[in-house]
Motif scaffolding. Structure first.
Motif, PDB file in Angstrom:
ATOM      1  N   LEU A  78     -12.027 -12.845  33.623  1.00 49.76           N
ATOM      2  CA  LEU A  78     -11.340 -13.274  32.414  1.00 49.76           C
ATOM      3  C   LEU A  78      -9.900 -12.783  32.455  1.00 49.76           C
ATOM      4  CD1 LEU A  78     -11.255 -14.299  29.397  1.00 49.76           C
ATOM      5  CD2 LEU A  78     -12.029 -11.982  28.776  1.00 49.76           C
ATOM      6  N   TYR A  79      -8.966 -13.700  32.215  1.00 50.31           N
ATOM      7  CA  TYR A  79      -7.548 -13.369  32.139  1.00 50.31           C
ATOM      8  C   TYR A  79      -7.004 -13.913  30.826  1.00 50.31           C
ATOM      9  CZ  TYR A  79      -8.062 -12.838  37.210  1.00 50.31           C
ATOM     10  OH  TYR A  79      -8.481 -12.462  38.456  1.00 50.31           O
ATOM     11  N   VAL A  80      -6.274 -13.094  30.098  1.00 48.97           N
ATOM     12  CA  VAL A  80      -5.670 -13.536  28.847  1.00 48.97           C
ATOM     13  C   VAL A  80      -4.167 -13.300  28.907  1.00 48.97           C
ATOM     14  CG1 VAL A  80      -5.647 -13.328  26.340  1.00 48.97           C
ATOM     15  CG2 VAL A  80      -7.777 -12.923  27.593  1.00 48.97           C
ATOM     16  N   GLN A  81      -3.393 -14.340  28.639  1.00 44.75           N
ATOM     17  CA  GLN A  81      -1.947 -14.244  28.570  1.00 44.75           C
ATOM     18  C   GLN A  81      -1.499 -14.878  27.263  1.00 44.75           C
ATOM     19  OE1 GLN A  81       0.200 -16.023  31.806  1.00 44.75           O
ATOM     20  NE2 GLN A  81       2.163 -15.148  31.167  1.00 44.75           N
ATOM     21  N   GLY A  82      -1.004 -14.058  26.352  1.00 48.88           N
ATOM     22  CA  GLY A  82      -0.693 -14.557  25.027  1.00 48.88           C
ATOM     23  C   GLY A  82      -1.970 -15.014  24.343  1.00 48.88           C
ATOM     24  N   ARG A  83      -1.988 -16.283  23.944  1.00 49.41           N
ATOM     25  CA  ARG A  83      -3.203 -16.849  23.343  1.00 49.41           C
ATOM     26  C   ARG A  83      -4.044 -17.606  24.361  1.00 49.41           C
ATOM     27  NH1 ARG A  83      -1.426 -20.647  18.691  1.00 49.41           N
ATOM     28  NH2 ARG A  83      -3.683 -20.969  18.645  1.00 49.41           N
ATOM     29  N   GLU A  84      -3.529 -17.741  25.571  1.00 48.66           N
ATOM     30  CA  GLU A  84      -4.227 -18.533  26.576  1.00 48.66           C
ATOM     31  C   GLU A  84      -5.212 -17.679  27.366  1.00 48.66           C
ATOM     32  OE1 GLU A  84      -3.666 -21.739  26.523  1.00 48.66           O
ATOM     33  OE2 GLU A  84      -2.087 -21.465  25.033  1.00 48.66           O
ATOM     34  N   ALA A  85      -6.451 -18.141  27.448  1.00 48.58           N
ATOM     35  CA  ALA A  85      -7.496 -17.422  28.172  1.00 48.58           C
ATOM     36  C   ALA A  85      -8.067 -18.304  29.272  1.00 48.58           C
ATOM     37  CB  ALA A  85      -8.609 -16.983  27.227  1.00 48.58           C
ATOM     38  N   ILE A  86      -8.344 -17.706  30.402  1.00 47.13           N
ATOM     39  CA  ILE A  86      -8.965 -18.394  31.536  1.00 47.13           C
ATOM     40  C   ILE A  86     -10.183 -17.604  31.978  1.00 47.13           C
ATOM     41  CG2 ILE A  86      -8.722 -18.945  33.994  1.00 47.13           C
ATOM     42  CD1 ILE A  86      -7.246 -20.951  32.495  1.00 47.13           C
TER      43      ILE A  86
ATOM     44  N   PRO B 122      -7.196 -17.885  18.729  1.00 49.68           N
ATOM     45  CA  PRO B 122      -6.409 -18.047  17.502  1.00 49.68           C
ATOM     46  C   PRO B 122      -5.182 -17.152  17.443  1.00 49.68           C
ATOM     47  CG  PRO B 122      -8.754 -17.857  17.012  1.00 49.68           C
ATOM     48  CD  PRO B 122      -8.584 -17.497  18.449  1.00 49.68           C
ATOM     49  N   THR B 123      -5.251 -15.973  18.056  1.00 48.10           N
ATOM     50  CA  THR B 123      -4.133 -15.038  18.047  1.00 48.10           C
ATOM     51  C   THR B 123      -3.921 -14.482  19.452  1.00 48.10           C
ATOM     52  OG1 THR B 123      -5.448 -13.030  17.633  1.00 48.10           O
ATOM     53  CG2 THR B 123      -4.802 -14.350  15.707  1.00 48.10           C
ATOM     54  N   ALA B 124      -2.833 -13.736  19.615  1.00 46.51           N
ATOM     55  CA  ALA B 124      -2.501 -13.140  20.913  1.00 46.51           C
ATOM     56  C   ALA B 124      -2.882 -11.669  20.974  1.00 46.51           C
ATOM     57  CB  ALA B 124      -1.019 -13.312  21.199  1.00 46.51           C
ATOM     58  N   GLU B 125      -3.828 -11.253  20.149  1.00 47.65           N
ATOM     59  CA  GLU B 125      -4.152  -9.824  20.068  1.00 47.65           C
ATOM     60  C   GLU B 125      -4.756  -9.264  21.355  1.00 47.65           C
ATOM     61  OE1 GLU B 125      -7.544  -8.904  17.371  1.00 47.65           O
ATOM     62  OE2 GLU B 125      -7.672 -11.092  17.133  1.00 47.65           O
ATOM     63  N   PHE B 126      -5.272 -10.145  22.229  1.00 50.02           N
ATOM     64  CA  PHE B 126      -5.857  -9.657  23.486  1.00 50.02           C
ATOM     65  C   PHE B 126      -4.969  -9.985  24.688  1.00 50.02           C
ATOM     66  CE2 PHE B 126      -9.564 -10.188  20.659  1.00 50.02           C
ATOM     67  CZ  PHE B 126     -10.004  -8.869  20.647  1.00 50.02           C
ATOM     68  N   ASP B 127      -3.696 -10.204  24.422  1.00 41.95           N
ATOM     69  CA  ASP B 127      -2.730 -10.485  25.493  1.00 41.95           C
ATOM     70  C   ASP B 127      -2.791  -9.396  26.569  1.00 41.95           C
ATOM     71  OD1 ASP B 127      -0.558 -11.568  26.913  1.00 41.95           O
ATOM     72  OD2 ASP B 127       0.861 -10.308  25.814  1.00 41.95           O
ATOM     73  N   GLY B 128      -2.889  -9.820  27.828  1.00 47.68           N
ATOM     74  CA  GLY B 128      -2.938  -8.878  28.936  1.00 47.68           C
ATOM     75  C   GLY B 128      -4.334  -8.424  29.323  1.00 47.68           C
ATOM     76  N   LEU B 129      -5.347  -8.855  28.572  1.00 42.76           N
ATOM     77  CA  LEU B 129      -6.722  -8.440  28.885  1.00 42.76           C
ATOM     78  C   LEU B 129      -7.181  -9.052  30.205  1.00 42.76           C
ATOM     79  CD1 LEU B 129      -9.480  -7.148  28.071  1.00 42.76           C
ATOM     80  CD2 LEU B 129      -9.992  -9.307  26.882  1.00 42.76           C
ATOM     81  N   GLU B 130      -7.784  -8.237  31.044  1.00 46.54           N
ATOM     82  CA  GLU B 130      -8.438  -8.696  32.263  1.00 46.54           C
ATOM     83  C   GLU B 130      -9.813  -8.051  32.331  1.00 46.54           C
ATOM     84  OE1 GLU B 130      -6.182  -8.133  35.804  1.00 46.54           O
ATOM     85  OE2 GLU B 130      -4.364  -9.084  35.003  1.00 46.54           O
ATOM     86  N   ALA B 131     -10.811  -8.827  32.669  1.00 40.46           N
ATOM     87  CA  ALA B 131     -12.176  -8.295  32.769  1.00 40.46           C
ATOM     88  C   ALA B 131     -12.933  -9.079  33.828  1.00 40.46           C
ATOM     89  CB  ALA B 131     -12.893  -8.405  31.429  1.00 40.46           C
ATOM     90  N   ARG B 132     -13.874  -8.421  34.453  1.00 34.43           N
ATOM     91  CA  ARG B 132     -14.688  -9.056  35.498  1.00 34.43           C
ATOM     92  C   ARG B 132     -16.132  -8.601  35.346  1.00 34.43           C
ATOM     93  NH1 ARG B 132     -16.595  -8.230  40.795  1.00 34.43           N
ATOM     94  NH2 ARG B 132     -16.381 -10.061  42.154  1.00 34.43           N
TER      95      ARG B 132
END
Length: 329
Positions: A290-298, A164-174
């Motif tokens: 997990l990769y997050v760019q803006g609001r997009e998560a993969i 819903p928001t971009a608050e986790f932009d740049g998050l990476e986790a494994r």
């Protein structure tokens, strides 16, 4: 042609027609479909008594089809956990069986990964709920079907969704992916069937649970140290509960905010999974990134979840909410 067996490990099927429709549609998708002999058994609310359902579970494991797809969830697997021959289940996974389902299947999946590191099952559709729906009821969801067929072929290596928001932009986790239905998962806490995962990615969903009950279970996991020990939490769908006049504006967003206020673990929402028509497939027990760019998560993984040590990130085929907008990769 991939062999696929339909079996009923939990709640009873109310009618045979959805099972027949599911078998026919899955065959049309190219699977060699077999229906377990006791798939339509009934005992009280269960798909046969405990002995019948346990025998079906072991029978499917011994046959080791390419796909073992549960017909429905409901309730019943918790009764079997202390009696399951987990080595037989593991042997089937080693031979290539992909066990698939969600809801009550959370008990089987997490009981399994509690005992077997490096092996995985699949959170994904249920035969009758997702492939047995009549055309008048909406038929089969295209995204759910495509994600399932790609996952079962080994082609699916990622799912994508929009937060819903971009608050986790740049998050990476494994870490190791685990979880499923929140209520069922909480029922395993403190038992031998609880996966003691640290640094993992915990995904959760539920249905017909009021937001205050969702909050209470989330806080139970946080207060037990589970949430704080994870690399990230991914929340799926939590719909179906009737609101109360006592809520006075309180809702699921407030429940999530209450959890976020108490943990440093990132808590993302928007995962397309749960008791909804459109759902992705997720390798429970596999190592994911997990990769997050803006609001997009993969969320990406290695295509064979039995080799869970190395995820491939967002390379390969992806499926998810984006598919519903015509952006399949």
């Amino acid at each position: 042609m991939t062999s696929l067996t339909l079996f009923t490990p939990a709640g009873a099927l109310p009618a045979a027609a959805p099972l027949k429709r599911a078998a026919r549609r899955l065959a049309q998708l190219g699977f060699d479909v077999a229906v377990d002999a006791d798939a339509l058994a009934r005992h009280q609310r269960f798909g046969g008594d405990d002995d019948t359902r346990l025998a079906a579970l072991h029978r499917v494991a011994d046959a080791a089809p390419g796909v073992a797809l549960a017909t429905r969830g409901g309730y019943g697997l918790t009764r079997l956990l202390d009696r399951i021959d987990w080595a037989r289940i593991a042997a089937s996974v080693e031979r290539g069986t992909r066990w698939v389902g969600y809801s009550d299947l959370t008990a089987l999946q997490n009981g399994f990964i509690a005992r077997h590191k490096g092996l995985a099952m699949w959170s994904g559709p249920l035969a009758c709920d997702d492939f047995g729906r009549s055309d008048a009821e909406g038929g089969v969801d295209e995204v759910t079907q495509d994600c399932f067929t790609e996952a079962m072929s080994g082609a699916l290596e990622a799912v994508g969704f929009r937060a819903p928001t971009a608050e986790f932009d740049g998050l990476e986790a494994r870490g190791r992916l685990w979880g499923g239905n929140l209520t069922v998962l909480c029922s395993l806490l403190g038992t031998p069937h609880w996966p003691k995962v640290k640094g993992g990615l915990l995904f959760l969903e539920d249905v017909n649970e009021h937001p205050y009950r969702v909050e209470r279970m989330l806080l139970q996991l946080q207060q037990a140290g589970v949430i704080d020990a994870q690399a990230a939490v991914l929340l799926g769908d939590f719909s179906g509960a009737a609101r109360s006049p006592n809520d006075r504006g309180y809702g699921l967003k407030d429940a999530v905010a209450a959890l976020r206020a108490r943990t440093g673990t990132p808590v993302l929402t928007g995962l397309p999974f749960g008791h909804v028509r459109t759902k992705v497939c997720l390798p429970v027990g596999g190592t994911v990134e997990l990769y997050v760019q803006g609001r997009e998560a993969i969320v990406g993984w290695q295509s064979d979840p039995r080799l869970a040590h190395a995820a491939h990130g967002h390379d390969g085929h992806a499926c998810g909410e984006h598919c519903g907008h015509g952006h399949r990769h």
